[in-house]
Scaffold this motif. Structure first.
Motif, PDB file in Angstrom:
ATOM      1  N   THR A 153       0.850  -1.187   0.000  1.00 55.42           N
ATOM      2  CA  THR A 153       0.000   0.000   0.000  1.00 55.42           C
ATOM      3  C   THR A 153       0.885   1.236   0.000  1.00 55.42           C
ATOM      4  O   THR A 153       2.118   1.129  -0.044  1.00 55.42           O
ATOM      5  CB  THR A 153      -0.958   0.000   1.213  1.00 55.42           C
ATOM      6  OG1 THR A 153      -1.914   1.054   1.054  1.00 55.42           O
ATOM      7  CG2 THR A 153      -0.210   0.186   2.516  1.00 55.42           C
ATOM      8  N   GLU A 154       0.279   2.425   0.039  1.00 55.14           N
ATOM      9  CA  GLU A 154       1.020   3.678   0.033  1.00 55.14           C
ATOM     10  C   GLU A 154       0.434   4.639   1.054  1.00 55.14           C
ATOM     11  O   GLU A 154      -0.783   4.656   1.270  1.00 55.14           O
ATOM     12  CB  GLU A 154       0.956   4.356  -1.344  1.00 55.14           C
ATOM     13  CG  GLU A 154       1.672   3.628  -2.459  1.00 55.14           C
ATOM     14  CD  GLU A 154       1.572   4.375  -3.778  1.00 55.14           C
ATOM     15  OE1 GLU A 154       1.023   5.508  -3.787  1.00 55.14           O
ATOM     16  OE2 GLU A 154       2.038   3.836  -4.799  1.00 55.14           O
ATOM     17  N   VAL A 155       1.296   5.442   1.661  1.00 53.11           N
ATOM     18  CA  VAL A 155       0.889   6.528   2.551  1.00 53.11           C
ATOM     19  C   VAL A 155       1.453   7.822   1.968  1.00 53.11           C
ATOM     20  O   VAL A 155       2.647   7.920   1.697  1.00 53.11           O
ATOM     21  CB  VAL A 155       1.413   6.312   3.985  1.00 53.11           C
ATOM     22  CG1 VAL A 155       1.226   7.581   4.823  1.00 53.11           C
ATOM     23  CG2 VAL A 155       0.694   5.141   4.637  1.00 53.11           C
ATOM     24  N   GLU A 234       1.016   6.331   9.608  1.00 53.46           N
ATOM     25  CA  GLU A 234       0.630   7.743   9.623  1.00 53.46           C
ATOM     26  C   GLU A 234       0.873   8.372  10.993  1.00 53.46           C
ATOM     27  O   GLU A 234       1.255   9.548  11.088  1.00 53.46           O
ATOM     28  CB  GLU A 234      -0.836   7.886   9.204  1.00 53.46           C
ATOM     29  CG  GLU A 234      -1.066   7.556   7.743  1.00 53.46           C
ATOM     30  CD  GLU A 234      -2.492   7.802   7.279  1.00 53.46           C
ATOM     31  OE1 GLU A 234      -2.735   7.710   6.065  1.00 53.46           O
ATOM     32  OE2 GLU A 234      -3.371   8.055   8.131  1.00 53.46           O
ATOM     33  N   GLY A 235       0.664   7.598  12.050  1.00 48.67           N
ATOM     34  CA  GLY A 235       0.939   8.108  13.379  1.00 48.67           C
ATOM     35  C   GLY A 235       2.420   8.369  13.595  1.00 48.67           C
ATOM     36  O   GLY A 235       2.808   9.335  14.257  1.00 48.67           O
ATOM     37  N   ILE A 271       9.191   5.081  10.181  1.00 49.09           N
ATOM     38  CA  ILE A 271       8.357   3.979   9.700  1.00 49.09           C
ATOM     39  C   ILE A 271       8.985   2.641  10.055  1.00 49.09           C
ATOM     40  O   ILE A 271       8.292   1.691  10.463  1.00 49.09           O
ATOM     41  CB  ILE A 271       8.133   4.094   8.176  1.00 49.09           C
ATOM     42  CG1 ILE A 271       7.340   5.367   7.856  1.00 49.09           C
ATOM     43  CG2 ILE A 271       7.409   2.867   7.639  1.00 49.09           C
ATOM     44  CD1 ILE A 271       7.151   5.614   6.375  1.00 49.09           C
ATOM     45  N   GLN A 272      10.295   2.537   9.899  1.00 49.24           N
ATOM     46  CA  GLN A 272      11.002   1.302  10.241  1.00 49.24           C
ATOM     47  C   GLN A 272      10.738   0.910  11.693  1.00 49.24           C
ATOM     48  O   GLN A 272      10.445  -0.249  11.999  1.00 49.24           O
ATOM     49  CB  GLN A 272      12.495   1.497   9.990  1.00 49.24           C
ATOM     50  CG  GLN A 272      13.342   0.251  10.222  1.00 49.24           C
ATOM     51  CD  GLN A 272      14.809   0.551  10.004  1.00 49.24           C
ATOM     52  OE1 GLN A 272      15.338   1.537  10.516  1.00 49.24           O
ATOM     53  NE2 GLN A 272      15.475  -0.291   9.216  1.00 49.24           N
ATOM     54  N   LYS A 273      10.829   1.877  12.592  1.00 48.95           N
ATOM     55  CA  LYS A 273      10.603   1.611  14.013  1.00 48.95           C
ATOM     56  C   LYS A 273       9.158   1.202  14.272  1.00 48.95           C
ATOM     57  O   LYS A 273       8.884   0.271  15.055  1.00 48.95           O
ATOM     58  CB  LYS A 273      10.959   2.852  14.825  1.00 48.95           C
ATOM     59  CG  LYS A 273      10.823   2.668  16.327  1.00 48.95           C
ATOM     60  CD  LYS A 273      11.239   3.926  17.089  1.00 48.95           C
ATOM     61  CE  LYS A 273      11.106   3.742  18.587  1.00 48.95           C
ATOM     62  NZ  LYS A 273      11.495   4.972  19.331  1.00 48.95           N
ATOM     63  N   ALA A 274       8.213   1.874  13.599  1.00 52.70           N
ATOM     64  CA  ALA A 274       6.798   1.579  13.805  1.00 52.70           C
ATOM     65  C   ALA A 274       6.443   0.181  13.322  1.00 52.70           C
ATOM     66  O   ALA A 274       5.736  -0.574  14.010  1.00 52.70           O
ATOM     67  CB  ALA A 274       5.942   2.626  13.098  1.00 52.70           C
ATOM     68  N   LEU A 275       6.919  -0.214  12.146  1.00 53.62           N
ATOM     69  CA  LEU A 275       6.588  -1.526  11.598  1.00 53.62           C
ATOM     70  C   LEU A 275       7.351  -2.635  12.300  1.00 53.62           C
ATOM     71  O   LEU A 275       6.855  -3.760  12.435  1.00 53.62           O
ATOM     72  CB  LEU A 275       6.874  -1.558  10.092  1.00 53.62           C
ATOM     73  CG  LEU A 275       6.012  -0.629   9.231  1.00 53.62           C
ATOM     74  CD1 LEU A 275       6.346  -0.812   7.752  1.00 53.62           C
ATOM     75  CD2 LEU A 275       4.519  -0.881   9.458  1.00 53.62           C
ATOM     76  N   ASP A 276       8.559  -2.330  12.747  1.00 52.21           N
ATOM     77  CA  ASP A 276       9.346  -3.336  13.453  1.00 52.21           C
ATOM     78  C   ASP A 276       8.679  -3.741  14.763  1.00 52.21           C
ATOM     79  O   ASP A 276       8.863  -4.866  15.244  1.00 52.21           O
ATOM     80  CB  ASP A 276      10.747  -2.793  13.720  1.00 52.21           C
ATOM     81  CG  ASP A 276      11.728  -3.893  14.074  1.00 52.21           C
ATOM     82  OD1 ASP A 276      11.721  -4.932  13.387  1.00 52.21           O
ATOM     83  OD2 ASP A 276      12.484  -3.730  15.048  1.00 52.21           O
ATOM     84  N   ALA A 277       7.889  -2.827  15.338  1.00 53.43           N
ATOM     85  CA  ALA A 277       7.213  -3.105  16.610  1.00 53.43           C
ATOM     86  C   ALA A 277       5.889  -3.840  16.415  1.00 53.43           C
ATOM     87  O   ALA A 277       5.220  -4.176  17.403  1.00 53.43           O
ATOM     88  CB  ALA A 277       6.962  -1.797  17.357  1.00 53.43           C
ATOM     89  N   ASP A 278       5.489  -4.111  15.167  1.00 53.56           N
ATOM     90  CA  ASP A 278       4.214  -4.776  14.890  1.00 53.56           C
ATOM     91  C   ASP A 278       4.451  -6.283  14.775  1.00 53.56           C
ATOM     92  O   ASP A 278       5.058  -6.746  13.798  1.00 53.56           O
ATOM     93  CB  ASP A 278       3.616  -4.227  13.582  1.00 53.56           C
ATOM     94  CG  ASP A 278       2.193  -4.701  13.353  1.00 53.56           C
ATOM     95  OD1 ASP A 278       1.784  -5.701  13.968  1.00 53.56           O
ATOM     96  OD2 ASP A 278       1.484  -4.060  12.543  1.00 53.56           O
ATOM     97  N   PRO A 279       3.980  -7.082  15.720  1.00 51.81           N
ATOM     98  CA  PRO A 279       4.239  -8.529  15.688  1.00 51.81           C
ATOM     99  C   PRO A 279       3.524  -9.241  14.553  1.00 51.81           C
ATOM    100  O   PRO A 279       3.831 -10.405  14.258  1.00 51.81           O
ATOM    101  CB  PRO A 279       3.730  -9.004  17.054  1.00 51.81           C
ATOM    102  CG  PRO A 279       2.696  -7.992  17.451  1.00 51.81           C
ATOM    103  CD  PRO A 279       3.176  -6.685  16.903  1.00 51.81           C
ATOM    104  N   ARG A 280       2.568  -8.575  13.928  1.00 55.81           N
ATOM    105  CA  ARG A 280       1.832  -9.205  12.816  1.00 55.81           C
ATOM    106  C   ARG A 280       2.657  -9.237  11.540  1.00 55.81           C
ATOM    107  O   ARG A 280       2.306  -9.936  10.591  1.00 55.81           O
ATOM    108  CB  ARG A 280       0.534  -8.451  12.543  1.00 55.81           C
ATOM    109  CG  ARG A 280      -0.406  -8.335  13.729  1.00 55.81           C
ATOM    110  CD  ARG A 280      -1.624  -7.482  13.397  1.00 55.81           C
ATOM    111  NE  ARG A 280      -1.218  -6.171  12.897  1.00 55.81           N
ATOM    112  CZ  ARG A 280      -1.358  -5.783  11.638  1.00 55.81           C
ATOM    113  NH1 ARG A 280      -1.893  -6.585  10.753  1.00 55.81           N
ATOM    114  NH2 ARG A 280      -0.969  -4.581  11.275  1.00 55.81           N
ATOM    115  N   ILE A 281       3.736  -8.446  11.489  1.00 62.24           N
ATOM    116  CA  ILE A 281       4.512  -8.291  10.269  1.00 62.24           C
ATOM    117  C   ILE A 281       5.822  -9.064  10.397  1.00 62.24           C
ATOM    118  O   ILE A 281       6.643  -8.774  11.263  1.00 62.24           O
ATOM    119  CB  ILE A 281       4.777  -6.805   9.972  1.00 62.24           C
ATOM    120  CG1 ILE A 281       3.443  -6.091   9.717  1.00 62.24           C
ATOM    121  CG2 ILE A 281       5.722  -6.647   8.793  1.00 62.24           C
ATOM    122  CD1 ILE A 281       3.587  -4.593   9.492  1.00 62.24           C
TER     123      ILE A 281
END
Length: 315
Positions: A153-155, A234-235, A271-281
């Motif tokens: 997707t894109e932001v 986005e956050g 963004i790297q930090k935000a996605l790295d903290a998501d266990p679903r990814i």
């Protein structure tokens, strides 16, 4: 008068005619841009219908065979995607059906699905809201290495340059020094008027529309949750583009830009930090593009999770 079945048997099929002078296995054969409706739950429990463009492919392992059965792929796409909501199980079942329909020709299958998903977004300050269309891409494959699934997707966001902001502040300081004598008392009302004038704020930092293109590989057993990923990104950025905007919303957006100065490297790390903290990814790849208002070229940064053998190792 012939029956439909008998007539069909009489139709010529040149695809079965071998061409020995052109023999060879092919990596992928199929169709792209198939138009089909899909039903997608972005993570809020609401299944929305969208018009999608689909690519359907299998490899051709038999050098002696001229082609694959295109119509079989088309009919399977229509049957599976029109009847079932998009999820990992539906997509894997469709890929298995591709291979079953070409059991004597293929051992790998691939599917791509592209559509836009509308998400309702609230204004920053006012009670208004509006729609944002986020592009969605789903890439899936099935072969000897198993089933693979990726969500893209894109932001779109605003990025204000920290260097430009510092240079602007310096010019404002210099203008203040010229307009107010250091040896005289400073009048509060005069300074307030000066700060609200174009004469006082002589420079503003440049900002630009920017795009973060995301590709994520979900952990096993995790369903699509597009909205959660969008909210997280986005956050982290703080300045996603807005929909409905009144003056109070525009002012709030200006404040957000002032509090979120960032180079493309800064945005990539957020963004790297935000996605790295998501266990679903399980893994992710991000490409950020700051479409410069100062230069005719763009500033670009890439980031990944850093999984061994994952996106980052692909370069």
């Amino acid at each position: 008068m012939h029956s439909h079945e008998n007539t069909a048997r009489l139709l010529p099929d040149v695809a079965v005619q071998a061409q020995p002078h052109l023999a060879g296995a092919l990596d992928w054969v199929g169709m792209d841009g198939i138009e089909v409706p899909v039903r997608f739950d972005a993570g809020d429990g609401s299944i929305e219908r969208a018009s999608a463009q689909v690519g359907a492919f299998v490899n051709l392992t038999r050098p002696d065979k001229r082609g694959i059965h295109m119509s079989r792929l088309y009919l399977l796409v229509d049957r599976h995607l029109s009847a079932n909501p998009l999820d990992a199980a539906t997509i894997e079942a469709l890929l298995r059906a591709f291979l079953e329909s070409h059991h004597d020709l293929s051992d790998r299958a691939r599917l791509s699905i592209r559509f836009d998903h509308l998400v309702r977004r609230s204004a920053l300050r006012s009670a208004n809201s509006g729609w944002r269309a986020y592009p969605v891409s789903i890439e899936a494959s099935l072969g000897a290495d198993g089933f693979q699934l990726e969500l893209g997707t894109e932001v779109v966001y605003s990025s204000t340059c920290p260097a430009s902001a510092a240079l602007s502040r310096q010019l404002i300081q210099e203008q203040f020094a010229r307009d107010f004598d250091a040896g005289k008392p400073v009048d509060h009302a005069a300074v307030m008027a000066w700060l609200g004038s174009e004469q006082g704020i002589v420079a503003t930092p440049h900002a630009q529309r920017s795009v973060a293109r995301l590709l994520v590989r979900l952990a096993d057993g995790v369903g699509f949750n597009l909205i959660s990923t969008l909210d997280r990104v986005e956050g982290a950025l703080g300045t996603p583009v807005q929909t409905a905007v009144k003056r109070e919303d525009e002012q709030a957006f200006a404040l957000a830009n002032g509090g979120n100065l960032m180079f493309c490297e800064d945005a990539a790390r957020r963004i790297q930090k935000a996605l790295d903290a998501d266990p679903r990814i399980a893994d992710f790849h991000v490409r950020l593009e700051h479409q410069e208002s100062l230069h005719p070229h763009d500033a670009v940064a890439y980031a990944s999770k850093g999984v061994p053998g994952g996106y980052g190792s692909a370069g």
